[in-house]
Design a protein around this motif. Structure first.
Motif, mmCIF file in Angstrom:
data_model
loop_
_atom_site.group_PDB
_atom_site.id
_atom_site.type_symbol
_atom_site.label_atom_id
_atom_site.label_comp_id
_atom_site.label_asym_id
_atom_site.label_seq_id
_atom_site.Cartn_x
_atom_site.Cartn_y
_atom_site.Cartn_z
ATOM 1 N N PRO A 1 41.962 47.494 35.563
ATOM 2 C CA PRO A 1 42.869 47.886 34.476
ATOM 3 C C PRO A 1 43.337 46.687 33.658
ATOM 4 C CG PRO A 1 44.019 47.923 36.585
ATOM 5 C CD PRO A 1 42.567 47.651 36.885
ATOM 6 N N GLN A 2 43.825 46.960 32.469
ATOM 7 C CA GLN A 2 44.317 45.908 31.584
ATOM 8 C C GLN A 2 45.444 45.113 32.254
ATOM 9 O OE1 GLN A 2 42.857 45.517 28.597
ATOM 10 N NE2 GLN A 2 44.078 43.769 27.906
ATOM 11 N N SER A 3 46.258 45.793 33.032
ATOM 12 C CA SER A 3 47.305 45.144 33.818
ATOM 13 C C SER A 3 47.174 45.618 35.263
ATOM 14 C CB SER A 3 48.679 45.488 33.261
ATOM 15 O OG SER A 3 49.703 44.956 34.086
ATOM 16 N N LEU A 4 46.960 44.686 36.202
ATOM 17 C CA LEU A 4 46.734 45.084 37.598
ATOM 18 C C LEU A 4 47.941 45.740 38.215
ATOM 19 C CD1 LEU A 4 44.774 42.110 39.266
ATOM 20 C CD2 LEU A 4 43.876 44.280 38.398
ATOM 21 N N GLY B 1 43.889 36.507 33.758
ATOM 22 C CA GLY B 1 43.722 37.895 33.360
ATOM 23 C C GLY B 1 44.446 38.219 32.065
ATOM 24 N N PRO B 2 44.115 39.362 31.444
ATOM 25 C CA PRO B 2 44.711 39.725 30.155
ATOM 26 C C PRO B 2 46.215 39.941 30.204
ATOM 27 C CG PRO B 2 43.339 41.506 31.021
ATOM 28 C CD PRO B 2 43.077 40.309 31.858
ATOM 29 N N SER B 3 46.760 40.233 31.383
ATOM 30 C CA SER B 3 48.211 40.404 31.509
ATOM 31 C C SER B 3 48.822 39.291 32.367
ATOM 32 C CB SER B 3 48.536 41.773 32.102
ATOM 33 O OG SER B 3 48.104 42.807 31.231
ATOM 34 N N GLY B 4 48.174 38.127 32.353
ATOM 35 C CA GLY B 4 48.703 36.967 33.064
ATOM 36 C C GLY B 4 48.352 36.906 34.535
ATOM 37 N N GLU B 5 47.325 37.651 34.951
ATOM 38 C CA GLU B 5 46.955 37.653 36.368
ATOM 39 C C GLU B 5 46.274 36.339 36.785
ATOM 40 O OE1 GLU B 5 46.803 41.942 34.946
ATOM 41 O OE2 GLU B 5 46.063 40.004 34.232
ATOM 42 N N THR B 6 46.546 35.923 38.012
ATOM 43 C CA THR B 6 45.824 34.813 38.625
ATOM 44 C C THR B 6 44.554 35.363 39.280
ATOM 45 O OG1 THR B 6 46.874 35.073 40.783
ATOM 46 C CG2 THR B 6 48.037 33.709 39.161
ATOM 47 N N ILE B 7 43.661 34.463 39.682
ATOM 48 C CA ILE B 7 42.481 34.918 40.425
ATOM 49 C C ILE B 7 42.916 35.605 41.715
ATOM 50 C CG2 ILE B 7 40.419 34.169 41.676
ATOM 51 C CD1 ILE B 7 40.018 31.999 39.617
ATOM 52 N N ALA C 1 37.688 26.928 33.500
ATOM 53 C CA ALA C 1 38.726 27.916 33.203
ATOM 54 C C ALA C 1 38.330 28.915 32.102
ATOM 55 C CB ALA C 1 40.033 27.215 32.859
ATOM 56 N N PRO C 2 37.804 28.469 30.945
ATOM 57 C CA PRO C 2 37.438 29.441 29.908
ATOM 58 C C PRO C 2 36.368 30.432 30.364
ATOM 59 C CG PRO C 2 37.473 27.209 29.012
ATOM 60 C CD PRO C 2 37.587 27.080 30.496
ATOM 61 N N VAL C 3 35.451 29.957 31.222
ATOM 62 C CA VAL C 3 34.381 30.835 31.728
ATOM 63 C C VAL C 3 34.974 31.916 32.630
ATOM 64 C CG1 VAL C 3 32.245 30.920 33.067
ATOM 65 C CG2 VAL C 3 32.714 28.956 31.586
ATOM 66 N N VAL C 4 35.918 31.525 33.494
ATOM 67 C CA VAL C 4 36.576 32.495 34.377
ATOM 68 C C VAL C 4 37.301 33.545 33.549
ATOM 69 C CG1 VAL C 4 38.438 32.783 36.061
ATOM 70 C CG2 VAL C 4 36.778 30.943 36.348
ATOM 71 N N LYS C 5 38.021 33.096 32.548
ATOM 72 C CA LYS C 5 38.758 34.035 31.689
ATOM 73 C C LYS C 5 37.807 34.996 30.987
ATOM 74 C CE LYS C 5 42.528 34.225 28.346
ATOM 75 N NZ LYS C 5 42.403 35.663 28.466
ATOM 76 N N GLN C 6 36.712 34.478 30.505
ATOM 77 C CA GLN C 6 35.711 35.296 29.817
ATOM 78 C C GLN C 6 35.127 36.358 30.760
ATOM 79 O OE1 GLN C 6 32.352 32.952 28.556
ATOM 80 N NE2 GLN C 6 31.642 34.477 27.085
ATOM 81 N N LYS C 7 34.833 35.962 31.996
ATOM 82 C CA LYS C 7 34.247 36.905 32.954
ATOM 83 C C LYS C 7 35.245 37.989 33.358
ATOM 84 C CE LYS C 7 30.617 33.962 34.843
ATOM 85 N NZ LYS C 7 30.041 33.307 36.018
ATOM 86 N N LEU C 8 36.505 37.618 33.529
ATOM 87 C CA LEU C 8 37.522 38.608 33.871
ATOM 88 C C LEU C 8 37.740 39.581 32.707
ATOM 89 C CD1 LEU C 8 40.124 36.429 35.794
ATOM 90 C CD2 LEU C 8 38.704 38.256 36.744
ATOM 91 N N ASP C 9 37.775 39.043 31.491
ATOM 92 C CA ASP C 9 37.915 39.915 30.306
ATOM 93 C C ASP C 9 36.777 40.924 30.244
ATOM 94 O OD1 ASP C 9 40.249 38.704 29.497
ATOM 95 O OD2 ASP C 9 39.303 37.409 27.992
ATOM 96 N N ALA C 10 35.569 40.463 30.568
ATOM 97 C CA ALA C 10 34.403 41.356 30.533
ATOM 98 C C ALA C 10 34.530 42.460 31.586
ATOM 99 C CB ALA C 10 33.122 40.553 30.748
ATOM 100 N N LEU C 11 35.030 42.124 32.772
ATOM 101 C CA LEU C 11 35.221 43.127 33.823
ATOM 102 C C LEU C 11 36.286 44.147 33.419
ATOM 103 C CD1 LEU C 11 35.068 40.801 36.972
ATOM 104 C CD2 LEU C 11 33.438 42.617 36.403
ATOM 105 N N VAL C 12 37.338 43.672 32.785
ATOM 106 C CA VAL C 12 38.394 44.577 32.314
ATOM 107 C C VAL C 12 37.858 45.467 31.199
ATOM 108 C CG1 VAL C 12 40.635 44.704 31.152
ATOM 109 C CG2 VAL C 12 40.286 43.067 33.010
ATOM 110 N N ASP C 13 37.158 44.869 30.241
ATOM 111 C CA ASP C 13 36.598 45.640 29.118
ATOM 112 C C ASP C 13 35.595 46.677 29.611
ATOM 113 O OD1 ASP C 13 38.125 44.131 27.406
ATOM 114 O OD2 ASP C 13 36.487 42.793 26.792
#
Length: 299
Positions: free
Chosen positions: A295-298, A26-32, A278-290
């Motif tokens: 929230p930017q930080s859970l 996640g954008p603030s260091g979140e795990t899945i 891993a990059p795909v997961v990060k991309q999908k989470l960024d899209a959900l946050v955007d």
């Protein structure tokens, strides 16, 4: 009592090559896992039990305790090789844990209420936790369990074929069996699975996939103990054979112990099997946050 969220995080991540359960996406260091817990709290869960390895406990707690304190009750259980084995000794050279059904059995001392169980390294989506919570409160009993069933198309990978447990259900949406399909992918406008001989077979658009998101009552535990005894008698001297929850669920139904409902969800699933995911997961989470879903930080 309100239902509990049980998270299986004791896997050795042999294919992935590291402790992917605590990798930050996640954008603030979140795990899945953080997203699963966030969605679970939103759905109404007030307690989470982590199944972990004891040698990893201090590091794990140092990561999760500060951010979850005051938000949800936490407990920890350890999946040890000698737990619930009733004296059976693992064969020399076995390092692999006994499997997901054994992991769940290890949680029996602290789980006394209806509960759902998930994998630590899968993203399940908000709707799945809502469906599970509502079922655990209103529909779950000692003869009625459930599985969250994902639309198969929402579990595919753009990077190649995947293995999926495809659910076969009856007219009442009760699980009949889970068919393990080892090579599933999109081909044109249909989803197919390929057999070892290269033959291809279409899978219906309405098919549901199991992603190991289960809902149980504590009545599962004595059943698992009985099944584990059988497993150890038959396979307890093998180095890699595992006691897995899809097999246990299949036996629960086949032995007439009760039914397992399939709860449909339109949620998008994604997860990490290999480092390349891993990059795909990060991309999908960024899209959900955007998109404002999280929230930017859970925390």
């Amino acid at each position: 009592m309100k239902p509990t969220l049980l998270i299986m995080a004791a896997g050795m991540a042999s294919r992935y090559g590291s402790m992917k359960q605590i990798q930050q996406f996640g954008p603030s260091g979140e795990t899945i896992m953080d997203y699963s817990i966030y969605d679970a709290i939103k759905a109404g869960f007030e307690k989470v039990v982590f199944i972990i390895r004891e040698d990893f406990a201090d590091d794990f707690k140092a990561i999760f305790e500060p951010k979850l304190k005051g938000r949800i009750q936490t407990e920890y259980v350890y999946q040890a090789m000698d737990a619930f084995t009733e004296g059976h000794v693992a064969p020399e050279g076995r390092t692999k844990p006994w499997g997901t059904s054994h992991a769940i059995l290890c949680a029996s001392p602290v789980v006394k209420e209806n509960f759902c169980v998930i994998n630590a390294d899968d993203f399940y989506g908000e709707d799945a936790f809502k469906k599970a919570y509502d079922f655990l409160v209103d529909g779950c009993n000692d003869q009625t369990f459930a599985l969250v069933g994902y639309q198969l198309e929402n579990t595919l990978s753009e990077n190649g074929s995947v293995s999926r447990g495809v659910c076969q259900v009856d007219e009442n949406n009760n699980l009949v069996q889970i068919n393990e399909r080892l090579k599933v992918y999109q081909e044109g406008d249909q989803i197919v699975y390929e057999e070892e001989d290269g033959s291809k077979h279409p899978i219906g658009d309405e098919s549901k996939a199991s992603m190991n998101f289960w809902c149980f009552s504590p009545a599962l535990f004595p059943f698992l103990q009985d099944e584990f005894r059988k497993f150890l008698r038959e396979s307890g001297n093998e180095l890699k054979t595992e006691f897995l929850i899809p097999y246990s669920a299949d036996q629960y139904v086949k032995q007439g112990k009760g039914v397992i409902k399939v709860l449909p969800t339109a949620a998008q699933w994604f997860g990490v099997t290999y480092k390349e995911d891993a990059p795909v997961v990060k991309q999908k989470l960024d899209a959900l946050v955007d998109g404002g879903k999280y929230p930017q930080s859970l925390w």
